[in-house]
Design an enzyme around this catalytic site. Structure first.
Site, PDB file in Angstrom:
ATOM      1  N   ILE A  20      49.047  35.329  35.414  1.00 23.88           N
ATOM      2  CA  ILE A  20      47.687  35.059  35.699  1.00 23.88           C
ATOM      3  C   ILE A  20      46.849  34.990  34.535  1.00 23.88           C
ATOM      4  O   ILE A  20      46.049  34.359  34.310  1.00 23.88           O
ATOM      5  CB  ILE A  20      47.178  35.600  37.093  1.00 23.88           C
ATOM      6  N   ALA A  21      46.866  36.214  34.087  1.00 24.74           N
ATOM      7  CA  ALA A  21      46.047  36.515  33.051  1.00 24.74           C
ATOM      8  C   ALA A  21      46.052  35.887  31.805  1.00 24.74           C
ATOM      9  O   ALA A  21      44.906  35.402  31.107  1.00 24.74           O
ATOM     10  CB  ALA A  21      46.023  38.238  32.429  1.00 24.74           C
ATOM     11  N   LYS A 170      48.376  46.866  46.782  1.00 24.89           N
ATOM     12  CA  LYS A 170      47.125  45.966  46.542  1.00 24.89           C
ATOM     13  C   LYS A 170      45.787  46.087  47.731  1.00 24.89           C
ATOM     14  O   LYS A 170      44.697  46.296  47.382  1.00 24.89           O
ATOM     15  CB  LYS A 170      47.405  44.364  46.740  1.00 24.89           C
ATOM     16  N   VAL A 196      51.413  32.779  43.969  1.00 24.68           N
ATOM     17  CA  VAL A 196      51.218  31.949  42.859  1.00 24.68           C
ATOM     18  C   VAL A 196      52.539  31.341  42.127  1.00 24.68           C
ATOM     19  O   VAL A 196      53.141  32.056  41.574  1.00 24.68           O
ATOM     20  CB  VAL A 196      50.241  32.963  41.601  1.00 24.68           C
TER      21      VAL A 196
END
Length: 325
Positions: A20-21, A170, A196
């Site tokens: 994602i980053a 999380k 994702v």
């Protein structure tokens, strides 16, 4: 709050080389931001893709950071007006010591980042990337017919009972982040993406991509026919930037980021229609958990998401190009 300034603004992205980053860094650079990216080793070849991004030569600086070492974080955050805390240990399978490797690591690294943000003089907003894993893991989820929104939290003891350690990590990390922000007056916003998928920029294979890859490599296996809440990695990056720039100012703001809801069997059928020659599981359990979850709050900020078929095609083509499939 007024929309955050972008052109020339410096922001920090933790775990910059991740799935994602990497897409977030790419998007930030293309929108005129200067980015401080934290990685374990800037010279590691697995981070080479970051240096090839558009505008990276001028506007990307990689910092060697161990998020469990507070002092190493400070330099990366200094001079930044915003921080995107994306880094988190992700292990969807078994790990030897999950309490330490997942839960404690996620919480300590998050609190280290927030402490550095509090001590820095320029940080105006912190965006924490959480997960739907922190929203909906509770006994009622498995009963089906439930509706989940931003007010819902996973049951921590239930996560322990069923060995959902990533979900626990999380949940703990996001809860600790929200409490820290309240105590210290930090402008914190959290985003909770679903599962994702999408093409990867990094050379390594991330855990969520392995979920999709398994569907194309397992023949005759039995697979759970579970509900998946999916979102494209490029749409996650877009959501993070929209929330950072446009969300109202309030401690503990939270946004769910989900594009599509689909059962395993239906997703496999969609893949078979596109890639008929790949191997697929032919047997599915009877498990179906038809719960609902909404990204309406995020969409009100102007967020949109691409078609599921586009995500699947771009993902699979990317895996084939890399020789993974």
């Amino acid at each position: 709050m007024k929309e955050m300034e972008s052109k020339g603004t410096t922001v920090c992205v933790t775990g910059a080389g991740g799935f994602i980053a990497s897409w977030l860094v790419k998007l930030l650079l293309s929108n005129g931001y200067t980015v401080h990216g934290t990685v374990r080793n800037p010279k590691d070849l697995k981070n080479a893709h970051l240096k090839n991004l558009e505008n990276a030569e001028e506007n990307l600086k990689l910092f060697k950071v161990d998020l469990l070492d507070y002092e190493s974080i400070v330099a990366a955050i200094n001079g930044c007006s915003g921080v995107f805390h994306v880094a988190s240990p992700v292990h969807l399978g078994n790990v030897p010591n999950p309490e330490v490797e997942l839960v404690e690591t996620a919480v300590k690294s998050t609190l280290n980042v927030l402490k550095a943000c509090k001590e820095a003089t320029n940080v105006k907003r912190v965006l924490f990337v959480s997960s739907l894993a922190a929203v909906c893991v509770k006994p009622s989820f498995f009963e089906g017919g439930q509706f989940f929104d931003e007010t819902c939290w996973s049951d921590k003891e239930f996560c322990r009972t069923i060995n959902k350690w990533y979900c626990l990590s999380k949940t703990e990390a996001e809860m600790e982040a929200v409490e820290f922000a309240k105590r210290n007056g930090l402008d914190l916003v959290t985003v909770c993406p679903g599962l994702v998928f999408g093409p990867k920029l990094q050379s390594s294979i991330n855990d969520t991509s392995l979920v999709l890859i398994k569907f194309l490599k397992v023949e005759n296996g039995i697979t759970d026919n579970a509900m998946h809440w999916l979102v494209d990695v490029r749409d996650v990056a877009k959501a993070l930037l929209i929330v950072y720039e446009k969300a109202g100012s309030s401690e503990g703001l939270r946004y769910i980021c989900k594009g599509h809801a689909i059962f395993t069997k239906d997703m496999v059928e969609m893949l078979k229609n596109i890639y008929p020659h790949d191997k697929y599981p032919h047997k599915f359990s009877d498990e179906k958990n038809g719960n609902e979850i909404s990204s309406e709050k995020l969409q009100k900020l102007g967020w949109t998401f691409r078609a599921l078929e586009e995500t699947l095609v771009d993902s699979v083509n990317n895996y084939k190009e890399d020789g993974i499939l």
